[in-house]
Design an enzyme around this catalytic site. Sequence first.
Site, short mmCIF file in Angstrom:
data_model
loop_
_atom_site.label_atom_id
_atom_site.label_comp_id
_atom_site.label_asym_id
_atom_site.label_seq_id
_atom_site.Cartn_x
_atom_site.Cartn_y
_atom_site.Cartn_z
N SER A 105 41.54 27.78 44.07
CA SER A 105 42.55 28.97 44.85
C SER A 105 43.17 28.36 46.02
O SER A 105 42.27 28.01 46.95
CB SER A 105 41.66 30.32 45.33
OG SER A 105 41.32 30.95 44.13
N LYS A 153 47.62 34.49 42.05
CA LYS A 153 46.04 34.69 42.21
C LYS A 153 45.64 35.25 43.48
O LYS A 153 44.80 35.87 43.52
CB LYS A 153 45.38 33.33 42.12
CG LYS A 153 43.96 33.13 42.43
CD LYS A 153 42.98 33.95 41.43
CE LYS A 153 41.57 33.90 42.07
NZ LYS A 153 40.83 32.60 41.97
N LYS A 192 38.97 34.45 51.70
CA LYS A 192 39.85 33.27 51.77
C LYS A 192 41.10 33.74 50.91
O LYS A 192 42.21 33.43 51.32
CB LYS A 192 39.25 32.15 51.17
CG LYS A 192 40.11 30.79 51.13
CD LYS A 192 39.69 29.81 50.43
CE LYS A 192 39.81 30.28 48.79
NZ LYS A 192 39.75 29.18 48.19
#
Length: 289
Positions: free
Chosen positions: A92, A169, A238
């Site tokens: 990611s 994502k 995050k």
Amino acid sequence: MNIAFIGLGMMGRPMAECLIAKGFSVRVYDIDPASSAEFGNASAPSPAEAAAEADIIVTMLPNGEIVRQALLGENGALASAAPNSIVIDTSSSDAGGTVALGAELAAHGITLIDSPVSGGVPMAREGTLALMVGGAEDDTLYARVQPVLEAMGKRIVRVGGLGAGHAAKAINNAIAAATLAATAEGLVLGEKFGLKPDILLDVFNNSTGRSAVSESVFRTQILPRTYAQGFAMALMTKDVGLAENLRAQLGLNLPMLQATCAQWREALADSAPGTDFTAYHLFTEKRAG
């Protein structure tokens, strides 16, 4: 086909094991030598050695800057990667940083594809992850990486140009984080009124409050209070932050996203290191009083 796999954390390890089980020739590297050593002769002492004969380099690392260091830093994969090889970043990462990294790699004749994953450790073990693929719009390029992607995932969506996978994502996880937060608040509210959480969850799952998190993580992790899904709160925070960064870069006013990001950062600051993301429910209970 020879594959270098860099990053053997909770997700990377089962993904690499899946590739080996499905017949690929894989060399692995992790910053923790003990993690690499568990793969025996398949382990390499550096990203450069892992990538020495690789057709495809797969990275699964905590963030885009670490991916960049693994590829371009000292003893990075680029030191030995062959021209015309392909990097698939399943981490990611920041979408803008991915575009910049792709340009750097392209100058050396190496193609970058971003393909972050969703589904957690159980699906990583099974090779049934969802993959959001960016940078593989060309069908010839996609054909080269398709067998590797299909060995790791069951649901593959080609979402657009380079960076689109990482953007998708981040947005997906921000939605999941907002949904989990709203559902947790609903349970706390109902329980305070006197409703039983398991009955209220049945209402959600048979009504318009239903979601993937209510049907899965609330039933398996939050109601039994195990809080051990296998995805850290730090990583979820995050990812929400990546979506918030994208919002800021585009100059959009999206108050729900901004509030979600602020809440998850507050929950992370209030939690012990390594806390599972499902323990956001505990933060909700504490904050509600």
